[in-house]
Write an enzyme that holds these catalytic residues in place. Structure first.
Site, PDB file in Angstrom:
ATOM      1  N   TYR A 142       3.794  -0.101  41.209  1.00 12.95           N
ATOM      2  CA  TYR A 142       4.061  -0.177  42.649  1.00 12.95           C
ATOM      3  C   TYR A 142       4.607   1.140  43.203  1.00 12.95           C
ATOM      4  O   TYR A 142       4.591   1.369  44.408  1.00 12.95           O
ATOM      5  CB  TYR A 142       5.047  -1.308  42.974  1.00 12.95           C
ATOM      6  CG  TYR A 142       4.486  -2.709  42.751  1.00 12.95           C
ATOM      7  CD1 TYR A 142       3.151  -2.891  42.430  1.00 12.95           C
ATOM      8  CD2 TYR A 142       5.282  -3.833  42.861  1.00 12.95           C
ATOM      9  CE1 TYR A 142       2.630  -4.165  42.219  1.00 12.95           C
ATOM     10  CE2 TYR A 142       4.776  -5.106  42.658  1.00 12.95           C
ATOM     11  CZ  TYR A 142       3.448  -5.263  42.330  1.00 12.95           C
ATOM     12  OH  TYR A 142       2.937  -6.517  42.124  1.00 12.95           O
ATOM     13  N   LYS A 191       1.827  -5.686  27.800  1.00 11.59           N
ATOM     14  CA  LYS A 191       0.399  -5.731  27.461  1.00 11.59           C
ATOM     15  C   LYS A 191       0.166  -4.584  26.484  1.00 11.59           C
ATOM     16  O   LYS A 191      -0.653  -3.677  26.701  1.00 11.59           O
ATOM     17  CB  LYS A 191      -0.429  -5.589  28.760  1.00 11.59           C
ATOM     18  CG  LYS A 191      -1.915  -5.769  28.587  1.00 11.59           C
ATOM     19  CD  LYS A 191      -2.336  -7.207  28.318  1.00 11.59           C
ATOM     20  CE  LYS A 191      -3.832  -7.302  28.109  1.00 11.59           C
ATOM     21  NZ  LYS A 191      -4.254  -8.554  27.482  1.00 11.59           N
ATOM     22  N   ASP A 224      -0.841 -12.080  29.292  1.00 12.53           N
ATOM     23  CA  ASP A 224      -1.846 -13.136  29.501  1.00 12.53           C
ATOM     24  C   ASP A 224      -1.430 -14.424  28.792  1.00 12.53           C
ATOM     25  O   ASP A 224      -1.546 -15.528  29.336  1.00 12.53           O
ATOM     26  CB  ASP A 224      -3.246 -12.684  29.066  1.00 12.53           C
ATOM     27  CG  ASP A 224      -3.242 -11.815  27.817  1.00 12.53           C
ATOM     28  OD1 ASP A 224      -2.156 -11.425  27.364  1.00 12.53           O
ATOM     29  OD2 ASP A 224      -4.325 -11.533  27.277  1.00 12.53           O
ATOM     30  N   ASP A 248       6.431  -9.648  39.076  1.00  9.12           N
ATOM     31  CA  ASP A 248       6.060 -10.151  40.404  1.00  9.12           C
ATOM     32  C   ASP A 248       5.195 -11.405  40.262  1.00  9.12           C
ATOM     33  O   ASP A 248       5.431 -12.437  40.893  1.00  9.12           O
ATOM     34  CB  ASP A 248       5.278  -9.031  41.129  1.00  9.12           C
ATOM     35  CG  ASP A 248       5.078  -9.327  42.600  1.00  9.12           C
ATOM     36  OD1 ASP A 248       5.633 -10.327  43.082  1.00  9.12           O
ATOM     37  OD2 ASP A 248       4.370  -8.558  43.266  1.00  9.12           O
ATOM     38  N   ASP A 252       6.527 -15.775  40.394  1.00  9.27           N
ATOM     39  CA  ASP A 252       5.958 -16.737  41.344  1.00  9.27           C
ATOM     40  C   ASP A 252       5.392 -17.949  40.604  1.00  9.27           C
ATOM     41  O   ASP A 252       5.525 -19.084  41.056  1.00  9.27           O
ATOM     42  CB  ASP A 252       4.831 -16.087  42.164  1.00  9.27           C
ATOM     43  CG  ASP A 252       5.357 -15.504  43.466  1.00  9.27           C
ATOM     44  OD1 ASP A 252       6.583 -15.300  43.565  1.00  9.27           O
ATOM     45  OD2 ASP A 252       4.552 -15.245  44.376  1.00  9.27           O
TER      46      ASP A 252
END
Ligand code: NAD
Length: 357
Positions: A142, A191, A224, A248, A252
């Site tokens: 970001y 990852k 994942d 992020d 959620d």
């Protein structure tokens, strides 16, 4: 004790839910003998209307000088067509930046008696859920270099993920401190099978934990797989640390399995005890001014402030217990309403909670 709190009500349901949190703080002050000096300041759309900026200078100054900040929410239809850097949300991003708030902590808790609000099957959640996601907030993709243009006659765009050891270490420290107060178990999400930044992330988290917190049981989970595990067996997780982008998305997802976003709060902290505490939801312009919003997320945000910025753990528990009591007595706002429950508005819900402290 005396505490100076900047209150940024913001837009939409912001003023209603903040009023609920303030009512709770007033009751805590009375019961435990504290004084909360509240300084109301503009942010977001209402600040654009009055001052021409989503984050006026006087708000920045007060937030940097106070003991902690309580925020409602920003944004609304009225400001939706403004350019990105003039929108209400820009005020919030700027505030996080000037306060150097690099760690975002979001507890996703399934409250007793609210299992019906979860989209998951009862057998998956019968033992409760409380996943605390510690998300790095000021680094990663970001904030990395962005490019777009044309290459070989074809349009392209790119974003860059970059993390330094220092950035990873300081967020790991926050997560370890939290894990030490809880199960002493920490899951780090990355990852590392594909990304170079994730390989550095994994190595740094391991080095830091081994050196400073050898008693913590550290597990690595690929992002994942984590996304699958959160819906498959959420009860296995306690404290989870991850990067800005992964945090992020996963926070959620974790919020959603607990039911309503009207029940969840978050804190953003940096090097000091002065943090920014807010509900995880937005300004809900569709229900603003109707007295039907759920104030519990904002009341919990205020409770987190007492515990994490002011070390007032007893006061935190008093609020948490009062919320559970009101839920046990079957009071519900519209978003968490169920069969045979008693429907109440935003103001009434806040009064019920304050009265049970
Ligand atoms: P939202 O979270 O405001 O609302 C999503 C849905 O959840 C809506 O149906 C809303 O009515 C409901 N909801 C949200 N909070 C609730 C509560 N306390 N009680 C009951 N129901 C609640 O998300 P959105 O609709 O995508 O965004 C609305 C505005 O909020 C936008 O301008 C957006 O940019 C802004 N926003 C601000 C923040 C923030 O201030 N931190 C975060 C997210 C979105």
């Amino acid at each position: 004790m005396n505490y100076n709190i900047a209150v940024l009500k913001g837009d939409g349901i912001g003023p209603e839910i903040c009023a609920g949190a303030v009512l709770t703080l007033e009751k805590i002050a009375k019961k435990f003998g504290h004084k909360f000096n509240l300084n109301y300041l503009p942010v977001g759309g209402c600040a654009i209307d009055e001052y021409g900026s989503p984050l006026p200078e006087k708000t920045v100054k007060a937030c940097l000088e106070c003991d902690s900040v309580l925020l409602g929410a920003v944004g609304g239809y009225k400001w939706d067509n403004l350019p990105a850097d003039k929108r209400p949300e820009k005020g919030l991003l700027e505030l996080r930046k000037v306060m150097n708030l690099y760690s975002n902590i979001r507890p996703a808790k399934l409250w007793k008696n609210l299992a019906d609000a979860s989209p998951l099957k009862h057998e998956l959640i019968k033992n409760g859920i409380e996943i605390i996601i510690v998300r790095e907030l000021t680094g990663g993709i970001y904030f990395g270099e962005r490019k777009s243009g044309f290459e070989n006659c074809a349009e392209y765009a790119s974003d860059t993920e970059k993390y330094s050891v220092r950035e990873i270490e300081r967020i790991t420290k926050t997560a370890c401190e939290l894990a030490m107060k809880r199960s002493k178990k920490l899951v780090s999400v990355d990852k590392a099978n594909v990304l170079e930044t994730s390989r550095l992330w994994r190595k740094t988290v391991h080095d830091y934990c081994e050196k400073h917190y050898p008693e913590i049981e550290l597990t690595d989970v690929l992002v994942d797989n984590m996304a699958m595990q959160i819906v498959k067996d959420p009860a296995q997780f306690d404290v989870v640390v991850t990067s800005n982008l992964f945090g992020d998305i996963l926070s959620d997802e974790a919020a959603q399995i607990t039911g309503s976003i009207g029940m969840l709060a978050s804190s953003s902290l940096g090097e000091t005890k002065c943090g920014l505490y807010e509900p995880i939801h937005g300004s809900a312009p569709d229900i603003a001014g109707k007295d039907i919003a759920n104030p519990i997320a904002t009341i919990l945000a205020a409770a987190m402030m007492l515990r994490d910025s002011f070390n007032l753990t007893e006061e935190y528990s008093a609020i948490e217990n009062a919320i559970q009591k009101v839920l046990d007595e079957n009071y519900r706002t519209a978003d968490i309403m169920g069969k045979g429950k008693i429907k109440v508005g935003c103001k009434k819900m806040a009064e019920l909670i304050a009265n049970r402290i």
